[in-house]
Design a protein around this motif. Structure first.
Motif, PDB file in Angstrom:
ATOM      1  N   MET A   1      -7.999   6.550   9.239  1.00 46.96           N
ATOM      2  CA  MET A   1      -9.130   6.302  10.134  1.00 46.96           C
ATOM      3  C   MET A   1      -8.771   5.321  11.239  1.00 46.96           C
ATOM      4  O   MET A   1      -9.202   5.469  12.377  1.00 46.96           O
ATOM      5  N   ARG A   2      -7.953   4.313  10.894  1.00 44.91           N
ATOM      6  CA  ARG A   2      -7.557   3.338  11.931  1.00 44.91           C
ATOM      7  C   ARG A   2      -6.708   4.017  12.999  1.00 44.91           C
ATOM      8  O   ARG A   2      -6.906   3.784  14.200  1.00 44.91           O
ATOM      9  N   ARG A   3      -5.757   4.837  12.565  1.00 48.14           N
ATOM     10  CA  ARG A   3      -4.932   5.557  13.536  1.00 48.14           C
ATOM     11  C   ARG A   3      -5.790   6.505  14.377  1.00 48.14           C
ATOM     12  O   ARG A   3      -5.587   6.638  15.588  1.00 48.14           O
ATOM     13  N   ALA A   4      -6.727   7.172  13.724  1.00 48.95           N
ATOM     14  CA  ALA A   4      -7.606   8.085  14.452  1.00 48.95           C
ATOM     15  C   ALA A   4      -8.415   7.337  15.506  1.00 48.95           C
ATOM     16  O   ALA A   4      -8.590   7.818  16.637  1.00 48.95           O
ATOM     17  N   LEU A   5      -8.906   6.154  15.164  1.00 49.49           N
ATOM     18  CA  LEU A   5      -9.696   5.374  16.112  1.00 49.49           C
ATOM     19  C   LEU A   5      -8.845   4.937  17.298  1.00 49.49           C
ATOM     20  O   LEU A   5      -9.271   5.039  18.458  1.00 49.49           O
ATOM     21  N   VAL A   6      -7.635   4.455  17.026  1.00 45.35           N
ATOM     22  CA  VAL A   6      -6.744   4.046  18.123  1.00 45.35           C
ATOM     23  C   VAL A   6      -6.413   5.242  19.002  1.00 45.35           C
ATOM     24  O   VAL A   6      -6.387   5.140  20.244  1.00 45.35           O
ATOM     25  N   GLY A   7      -6.174   6.414  18.389  1.00 43.89           N
ATOM     26  CA  GLY A   7      -5.898   7.609  19.173  1.00 43.89           C
ATOM     27  C   GLY A   7      -7.074   8.003  20.053  1.00 43.89           C
ATOM     28  O   GLY A   7      -6.891   8.374  21.224  1.00 43.89           O
ATOM     29  N   CYS A   8      -8.288   7.904  19.525  1.00 43.82           N
ATOM     30  CA  CYS A   8      -9.475   8.234  20.318  1.00 43.82           C
ATOM     31  C   CYS A   8      -9.664   7.257  21.477  1.00 43.82           C
ATOM     32  O   CYS A   8     -10.077   7.656  22.574  1.00 43.82           O
ATOM     33  N   ILE A   9      -9.375   5.982  21.242  1.00 41.47           N
ATOM     34  CA  ILE A   9      -9.486   4.994  22.312  1.00 41.47           C
ATOM     35  C   ILE A   9      -8.503   5.306  23.432  1.00 41.47           C
ATOM     36  O   ILE A   9      -8.847   5.287  24.629  1.00 41.47           O
ATOM     37  N   ALA A  10      -7.261   5.625  23.058  1.00 39.48           N
ATOM     38  CA  ALA A  10      -6.255   5.966  24.072  1.00 39.48           C
ATOM     39  C   ALA A  10      -6.649   7.228  24.827  1.00 39.48           C
ATOM     40  O   ALA A  10      -6.518   7.298  26.061  1.00 39.48           O
TER      41      ALA A  10
END
Length: 274
Positions: A1-10
């Motif tokens: 989920m953390r990686r997914a959130l960072v990816g969505c922010i980028a």
């Protein structure tokens, strides 16, 4: 989920401004066409190297750029407009990509490539998405004024001695790059959603370009974060949850947005009648 959130922010910072310029240039469907254009290249990369991020990204980028160049040449040397050429080539690309994956892969592979999985984003994908987002923002900062002028008044840009075609080509490269980045997380069919829906919604909330950019990025950020929360708490697929939340914001914007929504238009008409 953390990686997914960072990816969505980028993705929000990279795709939001790109989508807004596509809307301003009346090329909203171009993003959809280009998202399909990267599919055969990604499919070839997958068939050659499996679920290899570099291979699929390079293949998708080459395929997307090739479609842009071929469609541009077709519109230049024939009577067809560029949108008609792109429509034909992106349909061919989509069919070729699906054929390659289903012929040499499996249905599971096809679903993964078409719809992606934002929760499966690894560190390598995050580095790629973040690098593309950073490159897009820096490039747009450099070419912002001529690209904006070329989008609003290309005749004036040509009359002033600037070559708007170069800025258009650079912009199209950024479109392909961001679709490749979105493809890693959301798949080819949904990557364009995070690019276009926030941009269209932003057009309804603001009248100045600067505020439109802020709204486009903000809506994309909220859609990514909120979609992940919905997928976590209600056991929903993350990619569709993100896009559907962005679509819900668009639906609300149609009704109440002050710059272009139904309510805003009604209030302006009432003010003019007075």
């Amino acid at each position: 989920m953390r990686r997914a959130l960072v990816g969505c922010i980028a993705l929000a910072f990279g795709c939001g401004p790109i989508g807004l310029f596509l809307v301003m240039r009346r090329m909203s469907l171009m993003g959809d066409a280009m998202s399909h254009a990267v599919l055969p290249g990604a499919a070839v990369g997958y068939l050659l190297a499996g679920l290899s991020l570099p291979a699929m990204s390079i293949g998708g980028f080459i395929a997307g750029v090739s479609v842009v160049l071929i469609a541009g040449l077709a519109s230049r040397f024939t009577e067809l407009k560029e949108d008609a050429s792109l429509a034909a080539f992106y349909l061919l690309s989509l069919a070729a990509g699906v054929l390659l994956v289903t012929r040499f892969g499996s249905q599971v592979d096809l679903i993964h490539i078409l719809f992606g999985s934002v929760l499966a984003v690894d560190n390598a994908a995050l580095y790629l998405v973040s690098t593309i987002a950073t490159l897009s923002m820096l490039t747009l900062a450099v070419i912002y004024r001529p690209l904006l002028l070329e989008s609003l008044d290309p005749a004036f840009l040509r009359a002033s001695g600037n070559r708007g075609g170069w800025y258009y080509q650079i912009f199209m490269l950024l479109v392909v790059l961001n679709l490749v980045a979105g493809f890693q997380a959301l798949g080819t069919l949904m990557s364009v959603g995070l690019m276009m829906i926030p941009a269209v919604s932003a057009r309804l909330w603001a009248q100045s370009i600067g505020y439109m950019l802020l709204f486009a990025i903000g809506i994309a950020l909220f859609s990514g974060y909120g979609g992940l929360l919905l997928s976590f708490h209600f056991d929903l697929p993350s990619g569709p949850a993100i896009i559907l939340l962005a679509g819900s914001i668009y639906a609300v914007s149609l009704l109440i947005a002050p710059a272009g929504g139904v309510l805003g238009r009604y209030l302006r008409l009432r003010h003019l009648e007075r």
